[in-house]
Enzyme design. Structure first.
Site, PDB file in Angstrom:
ATOM      1  N   ASP A 167       0.805  -1.218   0.000  1.00  0.00           N
ATOM      2  CA  ASP A 167       0.000   0.000   0.000  1.00  0.00           C
ATOM      3  C   ASP A 167       0.842   1.274   0.000  1.00  0.00           C
ATOM      4  OD1 ASP A 167      -2.806   1.116   0.292  1.00  0.00           O
ATOM      5  OD2 ASP A 167      -1.840   2.059   2.038  1.00  0.00           O
ATOM      6  N   ASP A 168       2.099   1.179   0.416  1.00  0.00           N
ATOM      7  CA  ASP A 168       2.938   2.374   0.500  1.00  0.00           C
ATOM      8  C   ASP A 168       4.356   2.058   0.027  1.00  0.00           C
ATOM      9  OD1 ASP A 168       3.793   4.945   1.010  1.00  0.00           O
ATOM     10  OD2 ASP A 168       4.001   4.647   3.173  1.00  0.00           O
ATOM     11  N   LEU A 169       4.468   1.704  -1.248  1.00  0.00           N
ATOM     12  CA  LEU A 169       5.772   1.358  -1.804  1.00  0.00           C
ATOM     13  C   LEU A 169       6.568   2.635  -2.046  1.00  0.00           C
ATOM     14  CD1 LEU A 169       7.570  -0.975  -2.759  1.00  0.00           C
ATOM     15  CD2 LEU A 169       6.621  -0.656  -5.051  1.00  0.00           C
TER      16      LEU A 169
END
Length: 242
Positions: A167-169
């Site tokens: 979700d937060d690469l």
């Protein structure tokens, strides 16, 4: 795949075959401070404590904090609608599944949920990546080699081939251990999904934005458009050849 131990309003989550004697005090920084077992800490909104938890093994203890505007009001409080719906349960389960797939992620050790009056707070403990340096930290010090860039691209492709959505690469969540092995961390709100180019591309776009964001924050930052092309070429090749 997980063991769940319930005591009153507290839940302890453990890997299926865990043999460690873990209890609720493990999730309090003061407990480790009293044993002089805090190696270091990372402060800020996503504070973390690095603890010497077993012989010479180092783990990371993190509390779940809310972000954005709602975080200013509720800080670490989440509505409880069942254990399996909590963010910590979902992240811990996902980490366990990724670890079972032999993907390069931190080893899950334990997680904790405390429920009061329909509200829960949570913590997670994972094994620290040995000698970890984030991609962001590396780029603040030196230009990346072709090997570094291709390793990052291939590792992301490895996750995407297994349907792993992050979700937060961003470049703070990509770590190198002391041997140069690439790891991905922070799988809060991540998932294993049906393979689809749309969410895969959204992951890549988010990563690209993080390079630009960090480049604008630091006085020295070594990353060029050519570097991005090297990384993305390695990613696309690895994605297409497996």
């Amino acid at each position: 795949m997980l063991k769940v131990e319930k005591t009153n309003n507290q839940y302890l989550l453990l890997p299926e075959h865990s043999t460690l004697n873990i209890h609720s005090e493990w999730f309090k920084a003061q407990y480790w401070r009293n044993q002089n077992a805090i190696v270091t800490s990372k402060q800020g909104r996503a504070a973390a404590w690095f603890i010497n938890y077993h012989k010479d093994k180092i783990a990371v203890l993190k509390h779940y904090w809310r972000g954005g505007l709602i975080g200013k009001l509720l800080s670490d409080q989440y509505l409880y609608t069942g254990l399996e719906n909590t963010r910590v349960y979902q992240e811990f389960l996902l980490l366990s599944e990724l670890h079972a797939l032999h993907l390069p992620v931190p080893t899950p050790i334990a997680a904790y949920v405390e429920v009061k009056l329909g509200i829960y707070r949570a913590d997670i403990i994972t094994e620290a990546v040995h000698g970890a340096q984030s991609l962001c930290e590396m780029l603040r010090q030196q230009a990346p080699s072709e090997h570094v860039l291709t390793s990052v691209g291939r590792t992301i492709a490895q996750f995407h081939r297994e349907g792993v959505y992050h979700d937060d690469l961003n470049i703070n969540n990509i770590l190198f251990d002391q041997t140069g092995q690439v790891y991905l961390i922070d799988f809060d709100k991540g998932a294993i999904r049906e393979l689809d180019k749309q969410w895969q591309q959204a992951n890549i776009d988010r990563l690209h934005r993080s390079f630009k964001k960090e480049a604008g924050k630091w006085p020295t930052f070594f990353f060029t458009d050519a570097d991005w092309q090297t990384l993305i070429k390695a990613y696309q090749t690895a994605l297409e050849t497996h």
